[in-house]
Enzyme design. Structure first.
Site, PDB file in Angstrom:
ATOM      1  N   HIS A 298      -7.063   3.097   3.455  1.00 34.32           N
ATOM      2  CA  HIS A 298      -7.001   3.639   4.756  1.00 34.32           C
ATOM      3  C   HIS A 298      -8.430   4.582   5.656  1.00 34.32           C
ATOM      4  O   HIS A 298      -8.366   4.568   6.488  1.00 34.32           O
ATOM      5  CB  HIS A 298      -6.160   5.010   3.953  1.00 34.32           C
ATOM      6  CG  HIS A 298      -4.807   4.939   3.547  1.00 34.32           C
ATOM      7  ND1 HIS A 298      -4.739   4.837   2.857  1.00 34.32           N
ATOM      8  CD2 HIS A 298      -3.725   5.055   4.634  1.00 34.32           C
ATOM      9  CE1 HIS A 298      -3.467   5.047   2.762  1.00 34.32           C
ATOM     10  NE2 HIS A 298      -2.521   5.551   3.700  1.00 34.32           N
TER      11      HIS A 298
ATOM     12  N   CYS B 169     -10.931   3.343  -0.258  1.00 36.13           N
ATOM     13  CA  CYS B 169      -9.762   3.380   0.251  1.00 36.13           C
ATOM     14  C   CYS B 169      -8.949   2.852   1.232  1.00 36.13           C
ATOM     15  O   CYS B 169      -9.795   3.041   2.218  1.00 36.13           O
ATOM     16  CB  CYS B 169      -9.207   4.993   0.043  1.00 36.13           C
ATOM     17  SG  CYS B 169      -7.995   5.723   0.829  1.00 36.13           S
TER      18      CYS B 169
ATOM     19  N   GLU C 185      -2.504   9.052   7.414  1.00 38.85           N
ATOM     20  CA  GLU C 185      -0.598   8.935   7.945  1.00 38.85           C
ATOM     21  C   GLU C 185      -0.046   9.277   8.952  1.00 38.85           C
ATOM     22  O   GLU C 185       0.603   8.969   9.446  1.00 38.85           O
ATOM     23  CB  GLU C 185      -0.594   8.697   6.226  1.00 38.85           C
ATOM     24  CG  GLU C 185      -0.259   8.124   5.011  1.00 38.85           C
ATOM     25  CD  GLU C 185       0.147   6.713   5.407  1.00 38.85           C
ATOM     26  OE1 GLU C 185       0.670   6.711   6.212  1.00 38.85           O
ATOM     27  OE2 GLU C 185      -0.151   5.491   5.319  1.00 38.85           O
TER      28      GLU C 185
ATOM     29  N   CYS D 271      -4.344  -1.580  -1.735  1.00 41.12           N
ATOM     30  CA  CYS D 271      -4.643   0.255  -2.539  1.00 41.12           C
ATOM     31  C   CYS D 271      -5.392  -0.021  -3.677  1.00 41.12           C
ATOM     32  O   CYS D 271      -4.614  -0.348  -4.939  1.00 41.12           O
ATOM     33  CB  CYS D 271      -3.011   0.891  -2.687  1.00 41.12           C
ATOM     34  SG  CYS D 271      -2.886   2.129  -2.897  1.00 41.12           S
TER      35      CYS D 271
ATOM     36  N   ASP E 243       0.777  -1.384  -0.364  1.00 38.49           N
ATOM     37  CA  ASP E 243      -0.326   0.064  -0.590  1.00 38.49           C
ATOM     38  C   ASP E 243       0.925   1.702   0.175  1.00 38.49           C
ATOM     39  O   ASP E 243       2.211   0.903   0.192  1.00 38.49           O
ATOM     40  CB  ASP E 243      -0.422  -0.285   1.727  1.00 38.49           C
ATOM     41  CG  ASP E 243      -1.707   1.578   1.185  1.00 38.49           C
ATOM     42  OD1 ASP E 243      -2.721   1.706   0.435  1.00 38.49           O
ATOM     43  OD2 ASP E 243      -1.433   1.755   2.086  1.00 38.49           O
ATOM     44  N   SER E 244       0.416   2.821  -0.037  1.00 39.58           N
ATOM     45  CA  SER E 244       0.970   3.563   0.079  1.00 39.58           C
ATOM     46  C   SER E 244       1.772   3.759   1.454  1.00 39.58           C
ATOM     47  O   SER E 244       1.704   4.863   1.261  1.00 39.58           O
ATOM     48  CB  SER E 244      -0.098   5.261  -0.751  1.00 39.58           C
ATOM     49  OG  SER E 244      -0.668   5.205  -0.227  1.00 39.58           O
TER      50      SER E 244
HETATM   51  N1  DGL Z   1      -4.765   2.996   0.546  1.00 37.71           N
HETATM   52  C1  DGL Z   1      -5.263   4.049  -0.344  1.00 37.71           C
HETATM   53  C2  DGL Z   1      -6.191   3.427  -1.780  1.00 37.71           C
HETATM   54  O1  DGL Z   1      -6.423   2.630  -0.954  1.00 37.71           O
HETATM   55  C3  DGL Z   1      -4.743   5.387  -0.340  1.00 37.71           C
HETATM   56  C4  DGL Z   1      -4.382   6.342  -0.969  1.00 37.71           C
HETATM   57  C5  DGL Z   1      -3.550   7.334  -0.677  1.00 37.71           C
HETATM   58  O2  DGL Z   1      -2.180   7.115  -0.335  1.00 37.71           O
HETATM   59  O3  DGL Z   1      -3.734   8.281  -1.429  1.00 37.71           O
HETATM   60  O4  DGL Z   1      -6.073   3.918  -2.544  1.00 37.71           O
END
Ligand code: DGL
Length: 269
Positions: free
Chosen positions: A185, A183, A151, A72, A9-10
């Site tokens: 997150h 998302c 984050e 992600c 993931d990011s």
């Molecule tokens: N968890 C990522 C997603 O599902 C987050 C994206 C981000 O870093 O903006 O899209």
């Protein structure tokens, strides 16, 4: 040697998927990569997100995983097909599982989707939902303020509730009966999103259904982990490792109390 499931993931968002994998498949070892140094991915171009995803996958492949999970949505929309074409091991994204979970939940056929700018612009959820049922009505909206909050470890702050309230004003006006947290997150903000959207809207996260898909694929391939061993999970984070660890420990809670964990910073990307 025991082969792991690689999850990327990011940043910390993919932990919402990893937690569900740990719950449903407790024998499976997870190697997790959070690209916190370059998060958020949402406002970046799909080319850049695809490049970052390829770099992370190239890094994870050296650990010989039996499967790659792109946990992600933004990276799934930008790079799932590219990564699938490159690798022999199964590659799973989170958008189709999320779409399936929403389809099995909705009674009215009116589904809301919130996600990053990249995911919403890609229209990937609409496409996935309508591929299953063309009559589904989709109401999509980007919520770019959510990922930075999560984050920074501010999901439980008062500021978070204010941002969630402000961001969802438009979505509240839509006649939906379920809302996809598009998302990974966003489950960190689930209680606040629930508070704002009200009891009539069911919140859908891809985590359960993604873990189920992992389970099905590994079963079909005869690759489910077996035996009495306790897996040692590995977590890589490209950014602030202490902050990542703090958020991960608080999110994963019981799932890692009994399971040894190795925290690492990647040598390079
Ligand atoms: N968890 C990522 C997603 O599902 C987050 C994206 C981000 O870093 O903006 O899209």
């Amino acid at each position: 040697m025991e082969q792991a499931i690689a999850v990327l993931d990011s940043g910390v968002g993919g932990l919402t998927v990893a937690k569900e994998v740990m719950r449903q498949l407790p024998r499976e070892k997870i190697i997790y990569f959070g690209d916190s140094a370059r998060a958020p991915y949402g406002p970046r171009s799909s080319q850049e997100v695809a490049l970052f995803t390829e770099q992370i996958v190239d890094y994870l492949v050296q650990y010989n995983p039996k499967m790659i999970v792109i946990a992600c949505n933004t990276a799934t929309a930008a790079a799932l097909n590219i990564i699938k074409a490159k690798l022999d091991v199964p590659v799973i994204g989170v958008i189709h599982p999320g779409a399936r979970a929403a389809i099995s939940t909705t009674k009215t056929g009116k589904i809301g989707v919130i996600g990053t700018i990249g995911t919403i612009i890609s229209d990937a959820y609409s496409i996935a939902l309508k591929e299953i049922n063309p009559a589904i009505e989709v109401y999509s909206q980007a919520c770019p303020a959510f990922v930075p909050l999560v984050e920074k470890g501010l999901s439980d702050s008062r500021q978070a509730l204010k941002i969630v309230e402000e961001s969802l004003v438009q979505m509240q006006g839509n006649p939906i009966d379920c809302l996809i947290l598009g998302c990974t997150h966003y489950p960190f903000l689930k209680s606040k999103i629930k508070q704002v959207m009200g009891a009539k809207v069911t919140l859908i996260s891809s985590a359960d259904e993604t873990a189920r898909e992992i389970s099905v694929v590994l079963h079909q391939k005869g690759q489910l982990a077996s035996g009495d061993h306790i897996p040692v999970h590995q977590f890589f984070c490209s950014g602030d490792a202490e902050l990542f660890k703090k958020i991960a420990i608080s999110w994963l809670g019981d799932q890692i109390k009994i399971t040894p964990v190795v925290w690492q910073v990647p040598e390079c990307l």
